[in-house]
Design an enzyme around this catalytic site. Structure first.
Site, PDB file in Angstrom:
ATOM      1  N   ARG A  17       3.880  -9.076  -0.010  1.00  0.00           N
ATOM      2  CA  ARG A  17       2.814  -9.580   0.873  1.00  0.00           C
ATOM      3  C   ARG A  17       3.295 -10.795   1.663  1.00  0.00           C
ATOM      4  NH1 ARG A  17      -1.211 -13.500  -2.444  1.00  0.00           N
ATOM      5  NH2 ARG A  17       0.186 -13.974  -4.161  1.00  0.00           N
ATOM      6  N   SER A  44      -4.879 -14.586   1.154  1.00  0.00           N
ATOM      7  CA  SER A  44      -4.245 -13.780   0.102  1.00  0.00           C
ATOM      8  C   SER A  44      -3.299 -12.730   0.681  1.00  0.00           C
ATOM      9  CB  SER A  44      -5.300 -13.066  -0.741  1.00  0.00           C
ATOM     10  OG  SER A  44      -6.093 -13.995  -1.444  1.00  0.00           O
ATOM     11  N   GLU A  65     -15.750  -4.316   4.601  1.00  0.00           N
ATOM     12  CA  GLU A  65     -14.570  -3.491   4.861  1.00  0.00           C
ATOM     13  C   GLU A  65     -14.858  -2.321   5.788  1.00  0.00           C
ATOM     14  OE1 GLU A  65     -15.461  -4.610   1.845  1.00  0.00           O
ATOM     15  OE2 GLU A  65     -13.835  -6.031   1.468  1.00  0.00           O
ATOM     16  N   PHE A  90     -10.038  -2.584  -2.087  1.00  0.00           N
ATOM     17  CA  PHE A  90     -11.258  -2.681  -1.276  1.00  0.00           C
ATOM     18  C   PHE A  90     -11.101  -1.911   0.028  1.00  0.00           C
ATOM     19  CE2 PHE A  90     -11.026  -7.098  -3.290  1.00  0.00           C
ATOM     20  CZ  PHE A  90     -11.489  -6.612  -4.503  1.00  0.00           C
ATOM     21  N   HIS A 116      -1.992  -6.554  -2.930  1.00  0.00           N
ATOM     22  CA  HIS A 116      -2.480  -6.668  -4.305  1.00  0.00           C
ATOM     23  C   HIS A 116      -2.678  -5.308  -4.942  1.00  0.00           C
ATOM     24  CE1 HIS A 116      -3.249 -10.514  -2.453  1.00  0.00           C
ATOM     25  NE2 HIS A 116      -3.415 -11.064  -3.624  1.00  0.00           N
ATOM     26  N   ASP A 124      -6.674 -10.702 -12.613  1.00  0.00           N
ATOM     27  CA  ASP A 124      -7.972 -10.392 -11.989  1.00  0.00           C
ATOM     28  C   ASP A 124      -8.559  -9.071 -12.476  1.00  0.00           C
ATOM     29  OD1 ASP A 124      -8.304 -12.732 -10.640  1.00  0.00           O
ATOM     30  OD2 ASP A 124      -7.543 -11.992  -8.726  1.00  0.00           O
ATOM     31  N   GLN A 128      -9.806  -5.139  -9.054  1.00  0.00           N
ATOM     32  CA  GLN A 128      -8.971  -5.542  -7.916  1.00  0.00           C
ATOM     33  C   GLN A 128      -7.708  -4.693  -7.772  1.00  0.00           C
ATOM     34  OE1 GLN A 128     -10.494  -8.730  -6.665  1.00  0.00           O
ATOM     35  NE2 GLN A 128     -11.906  -7.874  -8.168  1.00  0.00           N
ATOM     36  N   ARG A 174       1.342  -8.163  -5.122  1.00  0.00           N
ATOM     37  CA  ARG A 174       1.088  -9.586  -5.248  1.00  0.00           C
ATOM     38  C   ARG A 174       2.284 -10.365  -5.808  1.00  0.00           C
ATOM     39  NH1 ARG A 174      -0.853 -12.753  -9.498  1.00  0.00           N
ATOM     40  NH2 ARG A 174      -1.880 -14.680  -8.824  1.00  0.00           N
TER      41      ARG A 174
END
Lengths: 320, 290
Positions: A17, A44, A65, A90, A116, A124, A128, A174
């Site tokens: 990322r 993020s 989204e 998401f 992620h 998390d 997620q 991540r």
């Protein structure tokens, strides 16, 4: 392309990322059509680095989204190259109908970047963690699906994705990713990269599992098992020729991915190999289950996604 | 620069209201004929929307050169309620973007006139719709792009009132207001009926205009079959600065044919051949056939 025989030493590079955020910001200068649509997670996903340099071309549409993907579709239909980015879970799961109807069906030039992804996001927890994103993205007709294994290939993937005309899903993670490809490497969409050669089996991997495959290669060599290692940064289109060669040359293919068992790299490899040059197949993946909270290392260990797991599966496969 | 589509003008200089109304009447016949021929489709949902669409395309509102329907600075019209595709096809044919003969191919395999609009196959279709709730977000994307490129084009999006139950529409409403998208206009075909029942019996969110105003939109509320009122509303919204605008158009599902107006169960139901004859007679003001 040259297959190294030197031992693989895990050397932490940047998270994919982070590489994405830098590559996108840099490309923004040379490609004015790039715009970013964010769902309030730019700090993020690292698209905030683009937004800081190009504030007029950055749209944070909030925690929404579905609208985010629709806005990207409209931007693409009016000639922009929208990069729509959020957590993969998401973006793909929440906005799937929008990806299907507003992007894939009209085949618009939208770049969908899910960060992620996988269980390696860690503490998390499962809400997620995208563990079905390969299956979802591969089920969008016309989509190109890219899963780079490290920092260098992520830079190349971002360039390839922007240069490519058509919808793309780019999966990023991540944690810091071990260095695999040389800095400045290129990435050709639809091409597998041979990292090691061997005659007993071929390990096909993508994302973080490519590093695990390289570690496994060395451990297997110590046992007298010689593995070819292929990095598959593109799941779709798939490098069928590389798979046919692997099947013909090594007779066994083990597919390792940070994804559910169904619908990911293993599924598409099995279909391709079964259609063109059948051989014995094995799989290392998450199976058919959600993970839980924990450190990334503990999760990869608990859910069977480390080099020793690859070694174990390889030993079993070549004994078949 | 594309020249503004020429509007039919009466001697007083304004749009020729008589001509627009007679055009809408003809297009109602087209809608009925093509869906009856296809033996499927949504004529009543198309008939509630057609007066507004005729005003937009033929009343000098939409800047769309039929010879260049992809010109970068064209105005965009997105039919988010994609099941009203027959209305869109009829008005695109009337505007000269597609041929009138092509209307006979609605829903036939091989034809680009699919059951719901497909932008990849048919010129003049700005978005592939049919899964409700998605058009306003797409319209907002066009509005952003127009602003970035310094184009003065406007984007119009038509939603159904049942469609306003989709959460995505409200995501887009929030965002459009936040970004002051004054080049975006939402038109709601508020015909009061949806697939399974009348809207108030399904999810009664009325009054709609008050909710849109609460989201900081400029709102015009009109009779969606009153041609002068429609044209005035379009003129009003074009003058609004700093805010997106909505036209809440109160309409009648199946407008123009009494036996369709009287029965909301005509949703997604074409007329039979004999019903078409009765409908045409009513639209033309002729005596009912026996």
């Amino acid at each position: 392309m040259s297959a190294s025989t030197t031992p693989f030493v895990v050397s932490p590079g940047a998270a994919t990322r982070d590489a994405f955020g830098i590559a996108l910001r840099d490309l923004g200068h040379s490609e004015p059509r790039i715009v970013v649509v964010d769902g309030d997670v730019a700090n993020s996903t690292r698209t905030e680095w683009f937004g800081q340099v190009f504030p007029d071309r950055f749209f944070n549409v909030g925690i929404a989204e579905s609208n985010m993907v629709g806005v990207a579709a409209g931007l693409a239909a009016s000639g922009k190259i929208p990069v729509v980015s959020s957590f993969a879970a998401f973006l793909l799961c929440n906005a799937y109908d929008q990806l299907r109807m507003s992007v894939a069906f009209p085949h618009l030039n939208v770049k969908v970047v899910g960060t992620h992804a996988g269980i390696s996001i860690g503490e998390d927890g499962p809400s997620q963690m995208a563990i079905e994103d390969f299956a979802l993205a591969c089920s969008l007709p016309g989509f190109t699906v890219i899963v780079p294994s490290d920092e260098a290939h992520t830079h190349a993937a971002v360039r390839a994705m922007i240069a490519h005309e058509g919808p793309v899903y780019l999966r990023l993670g991540r944690p810091k990713a071990p260095r695999i490809h040389e800095a400045g490497s290129s990435l050709e969409i639809g091409k597998a990269y041979q990292l090691r050669d061997g005659s007993d089996l071929t390990i096909v991997a993508c994302g973080l599992m490519t590093a695990a495959a390289l570690e496994a290669h060395d451990a297997l060599a110590a046992k007298g098992i010689h593995a070819r290692v292929l990095d598959f940064p593109t799941i779709r289109p798939l490098d069928v020729d590389a798979l046919v060669r692997a099947s013909r040359d090594t007779g066994h293919i083990l597919v390792a991915e940070e994804h559910l068992a169904h619908g990911g790299l293993g599924s598409v490899v099995a279909m391709a190999v079964g259609s063109h040059h059948p051989c014995k197949l094995g799989y290392v993946n998450l199976g058919n289950r959600f993970a839980e909270s924990g450190t990334p290392e503990a999760l990869m260990e608990t859910y069977g996604l480390t080099a020793p797991h690859v070694v174990e599966a390889a030993v079993k496969l070549v004994a078949k | 620069m594309v020249t503004r589509a020429s509007a039919p003008h009466a001697s007083d200089g304004g749009p020729d209201l008589e001509l627009l109304s007679s055009t809408a009447r003809r297009l109602r016949e087209d809608i009925i004929a093509m869906t009856t021929r296809a033996a499927s489709g949504h004529p009543s949902s198309s008939m509630s929307a057609i007066d507004i669409m005729v005003a937009l395309y033929k009343g000098g509102i939409l800047n769309l050169n039929p010879s260049h329907p992809s010109a970068p600075d064209r105005d965009r019209f997105i039919l988010s309620k994609g099941h009203a595709a027959p209305a869109l096809y009829a008005v695109l044919a009337e505007h000269g973007v597609i041929s009138h003969e092509s209307l006979d191919t609605l829903r036939v395999i091989g034809s680009p006139l699919e059951g719901h609009p497909n932008m990849r196959r048919l010129a003049g279709v700005e978005a592939s719709t049919g899964s409700l709730g998605q058009g306003l977000s797409i319209g907002l994307g066009h509005a952003f792009a127009g602003r970035l490129d310094g184009h003065g084009y406007r984007t119009y999006v038509m939603c159904g009132d049942g469609e306003m139950q989709e959460g995505q529409v409200w995501e887009a409403i929030m965002a459009a207001a936040h970004f002051n998208a004054d080049n975006l206009t939402l038109i709601v075909d508020h015909n009061g009926a949806q697939q399974s029942n009348l809207l108030p019996r399904v999810i009664d969110y009325r009054p709609l205009a008050a909710k849109l105003r609460a989201f900081e939109w400029h709102v015009e509320e009109i009779d969606g079959h009153d041609m002068p009122a429609i044209l005035r509303a379009f003129d009003s919204v074009r003058a609004v600065k700093g805010r997106p605008q909505a036209i809440v158009a109160h309409t009648v599902k199946g407008k123009g044919v009494s036996f369709v107006e009287a029965d909301w169960a005509y949703h997604g139901k074409p007329l039979t051949a004999s019903e078409q004859v009765r409908a045409f007679a009513e639209l033309r003001g002729e005596p009912a056939p026996h």
